[in-house]
Design a protein around this motif. Sequence first.
Motif, PDB file in Angstrom:
ATOM      1  N   MET A 322       1.039  -1.150   0.021  1.00 54.01           N
ATOM      2  CA  MET A 322      -0.107  -0.106   0.020  1.00 54.01           C
ATOM      3  C   MET A 322       0.935   1.433   0.128  1.00 54.01           C
ATOM      4  O   MET A 322       0.257   2.369   0.115  1.00 54.01           O
ATOM      5  CB  MET A 322      -0.814  -0.041   1.196  1.00 54.01           C
ATOM      6  CG  MET A 322      -2.014  -1.002   1.032  1.00 54.01           C
ATOM      7  SD  MET A 322      -3.206  -1.146   2.327  1.00 54.01           S
ATOM      8  CE  MET A 322      -3.814   0.471   2.345  1.00 54.01           C
ATOM      9  N   GLY A 323       2.061   0.935   0.036  1.00 56.07           N
ATOM     10  CA  GLY A 323       3.170   2.255  -0.359  1.00 56.07           C
ATOM     11  C   GLY A 323       2.723   2.847  -1.819  1.00 56.07           C
ATOM     12  O   GLY A 323       3.249   3.957  -2.166  1.00 56.07           O
ATOM     13  N   SER A 324       1.979   2.078  -2.534  1.00 58.03           N
ATOM     14  CA  SER A 324       1.525   2.704  -3.659  1.00 58.03           C
ATOM     15  C   SER A 324       0.725   3.845  -3.660  1.00 58.03           C
ATOM     16  O   SER A 324       0.626   4.589  -4.596  1.00 58.03           O
ATOM     17  CB  SER A 324       0.552   1.663  -4.563  1.00 58.03           C
ATOM     18  OG  SER A 324      -0.396   1.268  -3.890  1.00 58.03           O
ATOM     19  N   PHE A 325       0.297   4.327  -2.545  1.00 55.83           N
ATOM     20  CA  PHE A 325      -0.581   5.563  -2.033  1.00 55.83           C
ATOM     21  C   PHE A 325       0.180   6.729  -2.144  1.00 55.83           C
ATOM     22  O   PHE A 325       0.188   7.508  -3.098  1.00 55.83           O
ATOM     23  CB  PHE A 325      -1.514   5.219  -0.803  1.00 55.83           C
ATOM     24  CG  PHE A 325      -1.980   6.707  -0.476  1.00 55.83           C
ATOM     25  CD1 PHE A 325      -2.949   7.139  -1.200  1.00 55.83           C
ATOM     26  CD2 PHE A 325      -1.647   7.540   0.866  1.00 55.83           C
ATOM     27  CE1 PHE A 325      -3.797   8.457  -1.119  1.00 55.83           C
ATOM     28  CE2 PHE A 325      -2.286   8.517   0.935  1.00 55.83           C
ATOM     29  CZ  PHE A 325      -3.260   9.045   0.003  1.00 55.83           C
ATOM     30  N   PRO A 326       1.369   6.699  -1.165  1.00 57.27           N
ATOM     31  CA  PRO A 326       2.286   7.976  -1.371  1.00 57.27           C
ATOM     32  C   PRO A 326       2.987   7.966  -2.664  1.00 57.27           C
ATOM     33  O   PRO A 326       3.385   9.051  -3.172  1.00 57.27           O
ATOM     34  CB  PRO A 326       3.425   7.431  -0.182  1.00 57.27           C
ATOM     35  CG  PRO A 326       3.069   6.131   0.233  1.00 57.27           C
ATOM     36  CD  PRO A 326       1.723   5.719  -0.128  1.00 57.27           C
ATOM     37  N   LEU A 327       3.158   6.605  -3.493  1.00 57.34           N
ATOM     38  CA  LEU A 327       3.923   6.785  -4.569  1.00 57.34           C
ATOM     39  C   LEU A 327       2.865   7.588  -5.819  1.00 57.34           C
ATOM     40  O   LEU A 327       3.438   8.628  -6.404  1.00 57.34           O
ATOM     41  CB  LEU A 327       4.026   5.333  -5.293  1.00 57.34           C
ATOM     42  CG  LEU A 327       4.721   5.257  -6.706  1.00 57.34           C
ATOM     43  CD1 LEU A 327       5.963   6.094  -6.681  1.00 57.34           C
ATOM     44  CD2 LEU A 327       4.617   3.788  -7.114  1.00 57.34           C
ATOM     45  N   ALA A 328       1.541   7.187  -5.429  1.00 56.47           N
ATOM     46  CA  ALA A 328       0.468   7.998  -6.586  1.00 56.47           C
ATOM     47  C   ALA A 328       0.484   9.418  -6.056  1.00 56.47           C
ATOM     48  O   ALA A 328       0.620  10.299  -7.304  1.00 56.47           O
ATOM     49  CB  ALA A 328      -0.841   7.477  -6.292  1.00 56.47           C
ATOM     50  N   LEU A 329       0.581   9.718  -5.078  1.00 58.07           N
ATOM     51  CA  LEU A 329       0.766  11.204  -4.612  1.00 58.07           C
ATOM     52  C   LEU A 329       1.998  11.982  -4.984  1.00 58.07           C
ATOM     53  O   LEU A 329       2.157  13.042  -5.664  1.00 58.07           O
ATOM     54  CB  LEU A 329       0.766  11.546  -3.104  1.00 58.07           C
ATOM     55  CG  LEU A 329      -0.828  11.075  -2.356  1.00 58.07           C
ATOM     56  CD1 LEU A 329      -0.664  11.381  -1.104  1.00 58.07           C
ATOM     57  CD2 LEU A 329      -1.931  12.166  -3.335  1.00 58.07           C
ATOM     58  N   THR A 330       3.250  10.920  -5.084  1.00 59.23           N
ATOM     59  CA  THR A 330       4.498  11.563  -5.433  1.00 59.23           C
ATOM     60  C   THR A 330       4.396  12.044  -7.016  1.00 59.23           C
ATOM     61  O   THR A 330       4.981  12.937  -7.482  1.00 59.23           O
ATOM     62  CB  THR A 330       5.644  10.548  -5.217  1.00 59.23           C
ATOM     63  OG1 THR A 330       5.577  10.607  -3.801  1.00 59.23           O
ATOM     64  CG2 THR A 330       6.768  11.322  -5.507  1.00 59.23           C
ATOM     65  N   MET A 331       3.795  11.162  -7.766  1.00 55.69           N
ATOM     66  CA  MET A 331       3.692  11.229  -9.228  1.00 55.69           C
ATOM     67  C   MET A 331       2.999  12.369  -9.624  1.00 55.69           C
ATOM     68  O   MET A 331       3.144  12.944 -10.702  1.00 55.69           O
ATOM     69  CB  MET A 331       2.731  10.072  -9.851  1.00 55.69           C
ATOM     70  CG  MET A 331       3.599   8.720  -9.727  1.00 55.69           C
ATOM     71  SD  MET A 331       2.752   7.236 -10.738  1.00 55.69           S
ATOM     72  CE  MET A 331       3.618   6.122 -10.599  1.00 55.69           C
ATOM     73  N   SER A 346      -3.705  16.684  -9.922  1.00 55.95           N
ATOM     74  CA  SER A 346      -4.256  16.238  -8.683  1.00 55.95           C
ATOM     75  C   SER A 346      -5.700  16.064  -8.636  1.00 55.95           C
ATOM     76  O   SER A 346      -6.140  15.064  -8.074  1.00 55.95           O
ATOM     77  CB  SER A 346      -3.494  17.288  -7.656  1.00 55.95           C
ATOM     78  OG  SER A 346      -3.877  16.906  -6.407  1.00 55.95           O
ATOM     79  N   ALA A 347      -6.359  17.128  -9.258  1.00 50.91           N
ATOM     80  CA  ALA A 347      -7.832  16.993  -9.166  1.00 50.91           C
ATOM     81  C   ALA A 347      -8.468  16.035  -9.858  1.00 50.91           C
ATOM     82  O   ALA A 347      -9.263  15.157  -9.833  1.00 50.91           O
ATOM     83  CB  ALA A 347      -8.239  18.648  -9.690  1.00 50.91           C
ATOM     84  N   PHE A 348      -8.088  15.778 -11.263  1.00 49.21           N
ATOM     85  CA  PHE A 348      -8.518  14.943 -11.904  1.00 49.21           C
ATOM     86  C   PHE A 348      -8.076  13.400 -11.756  1.00 49.21           C
ATOM     87  O   PHE A 348      -9.001  12.737 -11.572  1.00 49.21           O
ATOM     88  CB  PHE A 348      -7.832  14.978 -13.476  1.00 49.21           C
ATOM     89  CG  PHE A 348      -8.390  14.127 -14.541  1.00 49.21           C
ATOM     90  CD1 PHE A 348      -9.646  14.320 -15.092  1.00 49.21           C
ATOM     91  CD2 PHE A 348      -7.695  13.078 -14.654  1.00 49.21           C
ATOM     92  CE1 PHE A 348     -10.081  13.550 -16.021  1.00 49.21           C
ATOM     93  CE2 PHE A 348      -8.316  11.912 -15.738  1.00 49.21           C
ATOM     94  CZ  PHE A 348      -9.249  12.433 -16.418  1.00 49.21           C
ATOM     95  N   GLY A 349      -6.728  13.167 -11.315  1.00 46.83           N
ATOM     96  CA  GLY A 349      -6.473  12.114 -10.855  1.00 46.83           C
ATOM     97  C   GLY A 349      -7.305  11.560  -9.590  1.00 46.83           C
ATOM     98  O   GLY A 349      -7.639  10.298  -9.371  1.00 46.83           O
TER      99      GLY A 349
END
Length: 409
Positions: A322-331, A346-349
Amino acid sequence: MTVLTQETRGRTGKTTGSLAWLLVAGIVLAALNLRTAVTSVGPVLDQITLGLGMSGVGVGLLTTLPVLIFASVGAMTPSLARKVGEHRLLLFALVTLGAGLLIRAMVGSAGVFLFSSALALSGGAVGNVLIPTLIKRHFPGRAGTMTTVYTTALAVGTMLAAAATVPIERAADGNWHVALGVWAALAAVAAIPWLALLRSEPERDTGSNDLGPRALVRSKLAWAVAAYFGTQSMVAYIMFGFLPKILIDGGYTTGQAGLVLGVFTAIGIPVSMVVPWIASKFADQRPVVATFVAFYVVGFLGLWLAPADLAWGSAMLVGIGMGSFPLALTMLALRTRTPEATAALSAFGQSAGYLIAGAGPLIVGVMYESTRGWTLPFLLLFAVVGVQLVTGWYAGRTRYLEDERALTG
């Protein structure tokens, strides 16, 4: 050079170290609040339902509100920021969040409780979109470090509200109103730095229409980020909702299952501390995407095939995945060149992603009720992780949103 000595510019362009300190404090305090409206309810949901006489429909709406509000209000945030200003809007969001939390702690009506919950969640939705934008604007050279600070504070706030609400209720002689109301005080504290930051409001780009919703709908990268964000959020919602049931069906007691869930939640804190920093060190995040998918697959196999014997290890593997969550925010910052593009992505994603994620628990619930087993739900999880790998592979490759021909054609 630390994040606190990184150049931070106000409207005058003057670099001020004290402003950097204030921004870091403001981001940390705001992040601590973004999930309190969500995770403080679950531990005392039975008491709330009984005390307000809330129907099953009302409970269903209450649990669905976060997805609906995060998606709808999040989509409007970039437009609101251009009109109001980013610092002013975040201050207003924190005030709205605190007001919603305070109102719902004082009422005796199910309808008003739902409305005030929606109000509080709206403040959190604005913060979800604005904070990555502020990081990109004020710390462009330290986006990875500041995203680490942000996601760690977000994880701490999430766990704190989930873990402390019941002890507060017990200390208040079983008064759930008090247990929910204390979180309004945290929101009030978070607003203080942003009051001071009103004087350093960035200049607004009121003419930036090239990254509006229509342009992003044509963007493959935007859809890849949205799908990656949505699939990782779907996995999170499913696991938070059904991990205890999976373990209980595997032979664990309610107390044991709750302990596993607590540790599973807590592991998000150290993971959030390292993932953005690691991801920002590389131009290509695809190896990180694949690593998290591997953790998911092995963890899900253990929970599916041997939940009684492998529960602890498997849950930890899924928690790391679930570290994929901070990874998604970093992207959001790594795939854009400007703060305006970060805000749009950020808004769209997040808006599209939360709508995707919201369907997960409902589908798993239907699957479990129809089969009385976990085979179909785990097959769904494997399919979701497969989509996560494909979309994350596309989103993780070095490219920038502004460079896509679809946005200028």
